[in-house]
Design an enzyme around this catalytic site. Structure first.
Site, PDB file in Angstrom:
ATOM      1  N   ARG A  76       0.367  13.619  12.501  1.00  0.00           N
ATOM      2  CA  ARG A  76       1.324  14.252  11.595  1.00  0.00           C
ATOM      3  C   ARG A  76       0.701  14.603  10.245  1.00  0.00           C
ATOM      4  NH1 ARG A  76       4.334  10.610   9.916  1.00  0.00           N
ATOM      5  NH2 ARG A  76       3.204   8.884  10.849  1.00  0.00           N
ATOM      6  N   ILE A  77       0.020  13.631   9.651  1.00  0.00           N
ATOM      7  CA  ILE A  77      -0.545  13.845   8.315  1.00  0.00           C
ATOM      8  C   ILE A  77      -1.824  14.674   8.393  1.00  0.00           C
ATOM      9  CG2 ILE A  77      -1.547  12.697   6.308  1.00  0.00           C
ATOM     10  CD1 ILE A  77       0.409  10.404   6.787  1.00  0.00           C
TER      11      ILE A  77
ATOM     12  N   HIS B  17      -2.857   2.644  -4.107  1.00  0.00           N
ATOM     13  CA  HIS B  17      -1.995   2.882  -2.944  1.00  0.00           C
ATOM     14  C   HIS B  17      -0.702   3.594  -3.348  1.00  0.00           C
ATOM     15  CE1 HIS B  17      -0.908   1.328   1.355  1.00  0.00           C
ATOM     16  NE2 HIS B  17      -0.654   2.627   1.181  1.00  0.00           N
TER      17      HIS B  17
ATOM     18  N   ASP C 174      -7.419   5.176  -1.704  1.00  0.00           N
ATOM     19  CA  ASP C 174      -6.100   4.789  -2.186  1.00  0.00           C
ATOM     20  C   ASP C 174      -5.647   3.478  -1.554  1.00  0.00           C
ATOM     21  OD1 ASP C 174      -3.654   5.381  -3.674  1.00  0.00           O
ATOM     22  OD2 ASP C 174      -2.712   5.874  -1.750  1.00  0.00           O
TER      23      ASP C 174
ATOM     24  N   GLY D 254      -0.172   6.841  -2.271  1.00  0.00           N
ATOM     25  CA  GLY D 254      -0.077   7.998  -1.397  1.00  0.00           C
ATOM     26  C   GLY D 254       1.347   8.408  -1.077  1.00  0.00           C
TER      27      GLY D 254
ATOM     28  N   ARG E 274      -5.670   3.488   5.781  1.00  0.00           N
ATOM     29  CA  ARG E 274      -5.747   2.037   5.667  1.00  0.00           C
ATOM     30  C   ARG E 274      -7.208   1.626   5.529  1.00  0.00           C
ATOM     31  NH1 ARG E 274      -1.271   2.912   4.929  1.00  0.00           N
ATOM     32  NH2 ARG E 274       0.629   1.950   5.767  1.00  0.00           N
TER      33      ARG E 274
ATOM     34  N   GLU F 226      -4.035  -6.083  -0.812  1.00  0.00           N
ATOM     35  CA  GLU F 226      -3.237  -5.415  -1.837  1.00  0.00           C
ATOM     36  C   GLU F 226      -2.085  -6.325  -2.265  1.00  0.00           C
ATOM     37  OE1 GLU F 226      -1.951  -1.609  -0.423  1.00  0.00           O
ATOM     38  OE2 GLU F 226      -3.985  -0.923   0.040  1.00  0.00           O
TER      39      GLU F 226
END
Length: 315
Positions: free
Chosen positions: A154-155, A275, A250, A277, A226, A255
């Site tokens: 998708r991305i 992070h 990112d 995004g 990731r 985290e």
């Protein structure tokens, strides 16, 4: 229902239009990040429905077993941070919309923000200007260069469409089963490689030190997906060796990042963002509309987007 929302860093959620969907429920929102099991067990002891923001907090067996009132975890997208089998065993339903046909527009935009910022050295040029030294170097254009997309879902496919507008050539890594030579060519010939693969046990460490060593000294690796997709320690080692020549990241192994001595944060050829995004008001509205709809449906006795369907039969 007693609902708890974790990790809302900037107290954004209560101000979203979709928050009205939870009217009539008892909602507690936590703005800090806590991973300690004892602290979380205390915070969530009366919680019936737990809302998670992506993978910010890991929900593991030791915590789940201390939350006897928990009936539902509602979130969006993948769930490697949740011990699903233990949820099922304990009768806790996980509802998570997988939005298979809708890419995260915010992540696509962020990917391009990082690509352009890195190639034109925008953060470094800003610092140079603030230091009174005017320009600090010469950037590079995206026009005419080769963009390698690792993971054409998708991305990745949405990132490719924008590449066409920039007059870039696009090549895609076809996944397992492709020839080793084709994989080598992908890493060796791409000017920019952008990672868009979901993190599963099978994809953890899928980008190896050997892959990175094939990249050009002028190339850029971009990761808005990731961090564990890359073999542990391989990116820092590769950047120090000069292949690739730079990175824009990112996402990180752990985290949130609080350690300012993290190697990536202190490398002149790396741009790092925390992070963000998917962190836009627009994306949050889409994201939490799904999450709150899942809670409303569960409360009405007709749950949707159920991941562990065995729990449905117990209700």
């Amino acid at each position: 229902m007693k609902i708890s929302i974790l990790d809302d860093y900037y107290d954004t959620i209560r101000h979203l239009p979709c928050f009205a969907k939870l009217a009539g429920h008892d909602v507690t929102i936590w703005n800090d990040h806590v991973q300690d099991t004892d602290a979380l067990a205390e915070r969530l002891r009366d919680t019936e429905a737990l809302v998670l923001i992506r993978e910010r907090t890991k929900i593991r067996k030791p915590l789940l077993e201390r939350l006897p009132k928990l009936k539902l975890i509602s979130q969006r997208s993948v769930y490697p941070h949740i011990d699903l089998d233990d949820c099922t065993r304990l009768g806790i339903m996980l509802c998570s919309h997988q939005h298979a046909d809708t890419p995260s527009v915010a992540t696509v935009e962020m990917t391009w923000g990082l690509i352009l910022s890195a190639l034109r050295m925008i953060p470094q040029q800003m610092q140079s200007l603030k230091a009174g030294t005017w320009q600090m170097g010469i950037g590079r254009s995206v026009n005419g260069r080769v963009l390698g997309i690792y993971g054409y879902g998708r991305i990745g496919s949405a990132v490719a469409k924008i590449a066409n507008a920039f007059n870039m050539s696009v090549q895609v890594w076809g996944g397992e089963g492709s020839l080793d030579r084709a994989r080598a060519d992908f890493f060796a010939t791409s000017d920019v490689i952008s990672l868009h693969v979901r993190l599963y046990p099978a994809t953890r460490g899928i980008i190896t030190a050997a892959d990175l060593a094939l990249m050009k000294p002028t190339s850029l690796l971009v990761n808005t997906s990731r961090a564990p997709l890359i073999e542990p320690g391989a990116l820092v080692t590769a950047l120090k060796a000069g292949r690739p020549g730079g990175a824009a990241v990112d996402v990180y192994e752990e985290e949130p990042v609080r350690d300012t001595t993290l190697p990536l944060l202190n490398m002149p050829n790396v741009i790092c963002t925390p992070h963000i995004g998917y962190v836009t008001e627009d994306e949050y509205e889409t994201h939490f509309t799904d999450i709150f709809d899942q809670i409303v449906a569960f409360d009405a006795g007709s749950p949707i987007n159920v991941i562990n369907t065995d729990v449905v039969m117990k209700h």
